[in-house]
Motif scaffolding. Structure first.
Motif, short mmCIF file in Angstrom:
data_model
loop_
_atom_site.label_atom_id
_atom_site.label_comp_id
_atom_site.label_asym_id
_atom_site.label_seq_id
_atom_site.Cartn_x
_atom_site.Cartn_y
_atom_site.Cartn_z
N LEU A 153 -16.54 60.25 -1.82
CA LEU A 153 -15.17 60.31 -2.30
C LEU A 153 -14.80 59.00 -3.01
CD1 LEU A 153 -13.31 62.00 0.70
CD2 LEU A 153 -14.30 63.06 -1.34
N THR A 154 -14.11 59.14 -4.13
CA THR A 154 -13.78 57.99 -4.96
C THR A 154 -12.88 57.00 -4.23
OG1 THR A 154 -13.95 59.36 -6.95
CG2 THR A 154 -12.76 57.28 -7.16
N GLY A 155 -13.24 55.73 -4.29
CA GLY A 155 -12.40 54.65 -3.78
C GLY A 155 -12.34 54.53 -2.27
N LYS A 156 -13.23 55.21 -1.55
CA LYS A 156 -13.19 55.19 -0.09
C LYS A 156 -14.13 54.14 0.53
CE LYS A 156 -10.20 58.49 0.66
NZ LYS A 156 -8.90 58.23 1.37
N ALA A 157 -14.75 53.33 -0.30
CA ALA A 157 -15.71 52.34 0.22
C ALA A 157 -15.26 50.92 -0.11
CB ALA A 157 -17.09 52.61 -0.38
N ASN A 158 -15.99 49.96 0.46
CA ASN A 158 -15.64 48.55 0.29
C ASN A 158 -16.90 47.69 0.23
OD1 ASN A 158 -12.61 48.90 0.86
ND2 ASN A 158 -13.51 49.66 2.77
N LEU A 159 -16.69 46.43 -0.15
CA LEU A 159 -17.75 45.43 -0.10
C LEU A 159 -17.32 44.35 0.88
CD1 LEU A 159 -20.38 44.13 -1.22
CD2 LEU A 159 -18.94 43.00 -2.94
N TYR A 160 -18.23 43.99 1.79
CA TYR A 160 -17.92 43.03 2.86
C TYR A 160 -18.89 41.85 2.83
CZ TYR A 160 -15.76 47.27 4.86
OH TYR A 160 -15.03 48.42 5.07
N VAL A 172 -14.13 43.31 -1.57
CA VAL A 172 -13.69 44.19 -2.65
C VAL A 172 -13.39 45.55 -2.04
CG1 VAL A 172 -14.30 45.26 -4.86
CG2 VAL A 172 -15.21 42.99 -4.30
N ASP A 173 -12.22 46.13 -2.36
CA ASP A 173 -11.89 47.45 -1.83
C ASP A 173 -11.89 48.50 -2.93
OD1 ASP A 173 -9.56 47.01 -3.24
OD2 ASP A 173 -8.31 46.69 -1.48
N SER A 174 -11.61 49.74 -2.55
CA SER A 174 -11.52 50.88 -3.48
C SER A 174 -12.81 51.08 -4.28
CB SER A 174 -10.33 50.69 -4.43
OG SER A 174 -9.13 50.57 -3.69
#
Length: 328
Positions: A153-160, A172-174
């Motif tokens: 799903l679009t924009g449901k992930a992040n960078l940690y 970074v989100d979305s």
């Protein structure tokens, strides 16, 4: 009169378009092309996460859907397989006998001899309906790892990032499918891929603090080349990207956004790459055997294998995770 002008304008646009296509073909004809050859035959479902351990002279890589960490030794042609508790997104070297692996509930510390693992960074609350995907360590030894939603799903992930003190920070989100990430030799720029955007983004990077800023697109990739997946960087600070649906690894110049060279790979979905060998002059390439039509399966019987090529340039040493344990 208006009709005549519109027709003339239309004809001019067609001529310009044809001219651009001819110029594009001329540019493509000038791009050096090499072909990768088989390094290790294996039918991985979703080979990924290639990283070279220069201390042991081994290639670490993962099979996400196979739930396996692999350690390939090119000298002996042996590939050690360690089973993981869930899907494994990526791996980074840690100590002589340990690695950090990104699983579905967070990052685990894995013993490379026994295969046993323990939860290192709990990320369950951050990953509803998601799993961890690609990631690498920055020059300071922080572990940057991204996620992706199981249904994409679009924009449901992040960078940690996971700091050396094992503190989790969202950077970074979305994001949709977090993928390749690398840093320049001067430690001032970070490059990052969110696959469905078909772009490579750059950020100003502070090695001391891990802060990133000034997000901008430096490479826009046409879908005709495939979709950008895993990425590595060479000693000239040029970017090498595995192309999903692209049958290739492509070298991009992030200063110009142009394609510099291409490595053709006998697999439809090329997922990641890493420079290895004693001189870091061999590019190792992972591939997948999933998401192919019957015709593609027949055309690419080696899909899922590891490939290699002498690229003509050298890579840089991979970064290990550095742990700073609190003093008592």
């Amino acid at each position: 009169m208006l009709k005549k002008i519109s027709i003339v304008t239309f004809l001019i646009l067609i001529m310009a378009c044809n001219s651009n296509k001819k110029e594009s073909k001329k540019e493509e004809a000038k791009i050096p092309i090499k072909t990768a050859k088989l390094a290790y035959k294996i039918n991985a479902s979703l080979g990924e996460g290639a990283i070279w351990n220069y201390k042991t002279q081994e290639l670490y890589w993962v099979d996400i859907e196979g739930k396996q960490l692999n350690i390939f030794n090119p000298s002996t042609k042996e590939n050690k397989i360690l089973e993981t508790k869930s899907r494994i997104g990526t791996v980074v070297p840690f100590t002589e006998k340990e690695a950090l692996v990104a699983l579905e509930d967070g990052v685990h510390k894995m013993n490379l001899e026994s295969g046993e693992s323990t939860l290192f960074t709990d990320m369950k609350k951050e990953l509803p309906g998601s799993r961890l995907n690609d990631g690498k360590c920055d020059p300071a030894g922080r572990f940057w790892v991204g996620s992706m939603h199981m249904q994409q799903l679009t924009g449901k992930a992040n960078l940690y990032t996971i700091t050396s003190e094992n503190n989790l920070q969202k950077k970074v989100d979305s994001v949709t499918i977090s993928n390749g990430i690398v840093w320049t030799s001067d430690k001032k720029t970070m490059y990052y891929i969110d696959t469905p955007t078909s772009t490579i983004k750059a950020y100003d990077y502070d090695n001391k603090t891990g802060k990133i800023a000034n997000e901008r697109v430096v490479v826009q990739i046409p879908e005709s080349l495939g979709f950008p997946d895993g990425m590595t960087i060479d000693e000239e600070n040029m970017l090498w990207v595995g192309m999903w649906n692209g049958n290739a690894v492509i070298r991009f110049n992030p200063k110009t956004g142009k394609v510099i060279s291409k490595i053709e790979v006998p697999a439809h979905n090329v997922t990641s790459c890493a420079f290895g060998g004693k001189d870091l002059d061999v590019l190792y390439i992972t591939t997948a055997s999933v998401d192919m039509t019957a015709e593609e399966v027949e055309k690419y019987p080696l899909a899922g294998a590891i490939f290699k090529v002498k690229s003509g340039v050298k890579g840089v040493k991979s970064n290990f995770y550095i742990e700073n344990k609190p003093t008592k």
